[in-house]
Design an enzyme around this catalytic site. Structure first.
Site, PDB file in Angstrom:
ATOM      1  N   ASP A 113       0.797  -1.215   0.109  1.00  0.00           N
ATOM      2  CA  ASP A 113      -0.061  -0.041   0.238  1.00  0.00           C
ATOM      3  C   ASP A 113       0.896   1.302  -0.173  1.00  0.00           C
ATOM      4  O   ASP A 113       1.974   1.163   0.653  1.00  0.00           O
ATOM      5  CB  ASP A 113      -0.863   0.048   1.339  1.00  0.00           C
ATOM      6  CG  ASP A 113      -2.057  -0.979   1.243  1.00  0.00           C
ATOM      7  OD1 ASP A 113      -2.217  -1.309   0.124  1.00  0.00           O
ATOM      8  OD2 ASP A 113      -2.606  -1.312   2.118  1.00  0.00           O
ATOM      9  N   ASP A 129      -6.986  -1.129  -4.737  1.00  0.00           N
ATOM     10  CA  ASP A 129      -8.161  -0.716  -3.947  1.00  0.00           C
ATOM     11  C   ASP A 129      -8.976   0.264  -4.352  1.00  0.00           C
ATOM     12  O   ASP A 129     -10.066   0.323  -4.382  1.00  0.00           O
ATOM     13  CB  ASP A 129      -7.620  -0.026  -2.459  1.00  0.00           C
ATOM     14  CG  ASP A 129      -6.583  -0.948  -1.822  1.00  0.00           C
ATOM     15  OD1 ASP A 129      -6.931  -2.412  -1.806  1.00  0.00           O
ATOM     16  OD2 ASP A 129      -5.617  -0.801  -0.841  1.00  0.00           O
TER      17      ASP A 129
END
Length: 154
Positions: A113, A129
């Site tokens: 991330d 995402d």
């Protein structure tokens, strides 16, 4: 629209993996750099779960969800091949998001991330995402307003 949606999905998977590669190559774990001042920074984070690290370490769960969601979305995409472009786009983005994060889980054992909002406390997220979120929103909007999408112009 079936092929176009798959091409979009593969392009988004490639972008996701390239951004993740750039982050891992250029930032140390936990390191941050400003991207858009006071709005967005890039922070290298390894996530073993989903958003807010829920279900941390449950790779089997995410594998099962991916093995169900991707074929279902492909089937729905095929079934809709002559239907709504909006709906097809949503399904393609869901496929991209699911596979983008799945690649990380299989290859690395965690998801990379990187996007961190500076103006609100929100989990760090990635391109996959974003694809999942936008794709689900599109499918949800389509489901609510399906009749309007399906009306033929007079």
């Amino acid at each position: 629209m079936f092929i176009v949606s798959l091409v979009i999905a593969f392009i988004m998977i490639a972008i996701d993996q390239l951004v993740k590669w750039w982050i891992v190559t250029n930032l140390g774990l936990g390191e941050s750099t400003t991207f858009i001042p006071k709005i967005l920074s890039l922070t290298y984070y390894q996530n073993n779960g989903a958003a807010w690290s829920i279900l941390e370490g449950q790779m089997w769960f995410f594998a099962i969800v991916t093995f169900i969601a991707v074929p279902v979305c492909l089937w729905l995409l095929w079934k809709n091949r002559n239907g709504s472009r909006f709906y097809s786009l949503g399904l393609g983005l869901i496929i991209a998001g699911a596979l983008g994060n799945f690649i990380d889980r299989v290859r690395l054992g965690y998801v990379v991330d990187m996007f961190r909002t500076e103006f609100i406390n929100f989990p760090i997220f990635n391109v996959a995402d974003m694809c999942l979120t936008v794709g689900v929103a599109i499918v949800f909007i389509y489901a609510i307003f399906e009749e309007r999408f399906e009306r033929k112009p007079k």
